[in-house]
Design an enzyme around this catalytic site. Sequence first.
Site, PDB file in Angstrom:
ATOM      1  N   HIS A  41      50.883  44.238  39.544  1.00  0.00           N
ATOM      2  CA  HIS A  41      51.245  43.886  40.921  1.00  0.00           C
ATOM      3  C   HIS A  41      52.276  42.757  40.943  1.00  0.00           C
ATOM      4  O   HIS A  41      52.485  42.120  41.975  1.00  0.00           O
ATOM      5  CB  HIS A  41      50.002  43.500  41.731  1.00  0.00           C
ATOM      6  CG  HIS A  41      49.147  44.693  42.084  1.00  0.00           C
ATOM      7  ND1 HIS A  41      47.872  44.599  42.587  1.00  0.00           N
ATOM      8  CD2 HIS A  41      49.413  46.025  42.015  1.00  0.00           C
ATOM      9  CE1 HIS A  41      47.374  45.819  42.811  1.00  0.00           C
ATOM     10  NE2 HIS A  41      48.285  46.694  42.453  1.00  0.00           N
ATOM     11  N   THR A  72      37.169  43.151  39.896  1.00  0.00           N
ATOM     12  CA  THR A  72      37.982  43.925  40.851  1.00  0.00           C
ATOM     13  C   THR A  72      37.097  44.864  41.645  1.00  0.00           C
ATOM     14  O   THR A  72      36.146  45.430  41.109  1.00  0.00           O
ATOM     15  CB  THR A  72      39.112  44.716  40.140  1.00  0.00           C
ATOM     16  OG1 THR A  72      39.831  45.479  41.127  1.00  0.00           O
ATOM     17  CG2 THR A  72      38.596  45.641  39.055  1.00  0.00           C
TER      18      THR A  72
HETATM   19  P1  OAD Z   1      39.074  42.207  45.664  1.00  0.00           P
HETATM   20  O1  OAD Z   1      38.968  41.021  46.566  1.00  0.00           O
HETATM   21  O2  OAD Z   1      39.199  43.532  46.305  1.00  0.00           O
HETATM   22  O3  OAD Z   1      37.805  42.255  44.687  1.00  0.00           O
HETATM   23  C1  OAD Z   1      37.417  41.129  43.939  1.00  0.00           C
HETATM   24  C2  OAD Z   1      36.173  41.469  43.158  1.00  0.00           C
HETATM   25  O4  OAD Z   1      35.821  40.353  42.350  1.00  0.00           O
HETATM   26  C3  OAD Z   1      34.949  41.777  44.019  1.00  0.00           C
HETATM   27  O5  OAD Z   1      34.301  42.916  43.478  1.00  0.00           O
HETATM   28  C4  OAD Z   1      34.082  40.516  43.864  1.00  0.00           C
HETATM   29  O6  OAD Z   1      32.702  40.773  43.994  1.00  0.00           O
HETATM   30  C5  OAD Z   1      34.428  40.116  42.452  1.00  0.00           C
HETATM   31  N1  OAD Z   1      34.194  38.686  42.158  1.00  0.00           N
HETATM   32  C6  OAD Z   1      34.258  37.611  42.973  1.00  0.00           C
HETATM   33  N2  OAD Z   1      34.023  36.477  42.306  1.00  0.00           N
HETATM   34  C7  OAD Z   1      33.788  36.827  41.007  1.00  0.00           C
HETATM   35  C8  OAD Z   1      33.478  36.104  39.814  1.00  0.00           C
HETATM   36  N3  OAD Z   1      33.359  34.775  39.787  1.00  0.00           N
HETATM   37  N4  OAD Z   1      33.316  36.818  38.677  1.00  0.00           N
HETATM   38  C9  OAD Z   1      33.437  38.172  38.658  1.00  0.00           C
HETATM   39  N5  OAD Z   1      33.711  38.901  39.748  1.00  0.00           N
HETATM   40  C10 OAD Z   1      33.894  38.242  40.910  1.00  0.00           C
HETATM   41  O7  OAD Z   1      40.286  41.922  44.673  1.00  0.00           O
HETATM   42  P2  OAD Z   1      41.065  42.962  43.731  1.00  0.00           P
HETATM   43  O8  OAD Z   1      40.164  44.043  43.279  1.00  0.00           O
HETATM   44  O9  OAD Z   1      41.779  42.177  42.716  1.00  0.00           O
HETATM   45  O10 OAD Z   1      47.036  43.902  45.826  1.00  0.00           O
HETATM   46  O11 OAD Z   1      42.110  43.557  44.755  1.00  0.00           O
HETATM   47  C11 OAD Z   1      43.053  44.480  44.282  1.00  0.00           C
HETATM   48  C12 OAD Z   1      44.345  44.330  45.023  1.00  0.00           C
HETATM   49  O12 OAD Z   1      44.098  44.293  46.444  1.00  0.00           O
HETATM   50  C13 OAD Z   1      45.079  43.025  44.779  1.00  0.00           C
HETATM   51  O13 OAD Z   1      45.818  43.021  43.588  1.00  0.00           O
HETATM   52  C14 OAD Z   1      45.975  42.934  45.980  1.00  0.00           C
HETATM   53  C15 OAD Z   1      45.007  43.324  47.061  1.00  0.00           C
HETATM   54  O14 OAD Z   1      45.550  43.930  48.188  1.00  0.00           O
HETATM   55  C16 OAD Z   1      48.212  43.742  46.466  1.00  0.00           C
HETATM   56  O15 OAD Z   1      48.400  42.807  47.219  1.00  0.00           O
HETATM   57  C17 OAD Z   1      49.219  44.791  46.179  1.00  0.00           C
END
Ligand code: OAD
Length: 276
Positions: free
Chosen positions: A125, A217
Site C-alpha cells: 500500500h 490485519t
Molecule cells: P484493520 O484496522 O482493518 O485491522 C487491524 C487488525 O489488527 C484487527 O483485526 C485488530 O483486531 C488487529 N489488532 C489490533 N491491535 C492488535 C495488536 N496489538 N496485535 C495484533 N493484532 C491487533 O487494518 P488492516 O487490516 O491493516 O488500506 O487494514 C487494511 C487496509 O485497510 C489498510 O492498509 C488501509 C485500510 O483501508 C488503504 O488505505 C489502502
Amino acid sequence: MPFDETSLKTAAGWLADAKRVVVFTGAGVSAESGIDTFRDNTGLWRRFPPERFATLPGLLSLAVTEPDELARFLRAVLAPIAAARPNLAHLAIARLEHHVETTVVTQNIDGLHQEAGSTRVREIHGTLFDVVSPTGHKVRSLSRAELARMVAALERIERGPFKLPRLVRTVRPLMGLGRGLAHRPRVVLFGEHLAEPDWTSAQEDAAACDLMLVVGTSGEVYPAASLPERATDVGARVVGVGLETGYGDVWLHGKAGELLPRLVTDAFGDDVTRRG
Ligand code: OAD
C-alpha cells in the site's frame, strides 16, 4: 478467548521447520507503537469515513471546502507515525531473518519494519516516506523529523485563520499543489492500483513460501487479503496472529508484541527482548 499454549507450540514447530517465510502484516502490528488501526473502535476510518478521506478527489475537495477538517485528518494520520518507534512485534519479525529466509509483506505505510531491521519488505500500500511524481518516480524521501514538523504546523493551522494557504504551504513537502498535482506521497488510496513492483513481488513470495504468518490485519481489503489464500493454494501453512476471531491453520489470539517474541523464542531459542 484465552491464550492457547498448544497453538503457540504448534506454530513454533512449523516456524522452526520452515524454509521460506512470508510475514503478512496490517495495522495491528503497529498498534503497540501507538498507531491506530483502521477498523477497531478507535480506528481511523471510524473517525474519518473513508468515502470522504481515502480518495484523492475527496481530499482535494476537502482542501477547498473544509481545510481545517483536512488539517485534522492529516494530523491524525501523520502525528502517530512521526512519533512511532518499532515495537517488539516488528523486532521479532526482523529477527526471523537471522534464522530463516523471510519476506515481510506489509499493508502499512509507517516504515517500522525497515526501522526494526527487516531488509526484504514489500510495501504493497506504499509508504509515507517516499514522495513521487505523477508517473510514480521517486522525487525525494521524507524523514520522521520532517513529518513531526508538519504535524506541529498542522496543529497551528487548526487553531488560526487563513487555513487554506497555510495548509498548502505546510503540506508542500508531501504534496505539490502547484500546477496540477506535481507530487504526492507514495501511498495507495481507495480505488488505486497497489504499489508496484512490490505487489507483483508479494504475490510471487506468497506462492513460494512454506509458512505465512498473518499478523494484525482484518483481511477486509482486497486484493491484499488474497495473499493467505495464495499461500494455502501452494500448500503453505498459515498462522494468524491478532485480536479477532481466528483464521488460518492455527490462530494465536493476542497482541502481536507479546506473541511474536514468544514464537521466535520457542522456535529458535532466540530472545528478541535482548539486543543483538
Ligand atoms: P484493520 O484496522 O482493518 O485491522 C487491524 C487488525 O489488527 C484487527 O483485526 C485488530 O483486531 C488487529 N489488532 C489490533 N491491535 C492488535 C495488536 N496489538 N496485535 C495484533 N493484532 C491487533 O487494518 P488492516 O487490516 O491493516 O488500506 O487494514 C487494511 C487496509 O485497510 C489498510 O492498509 C488501509 C485500510 O483501508 C488503504 O488505505 C489502502
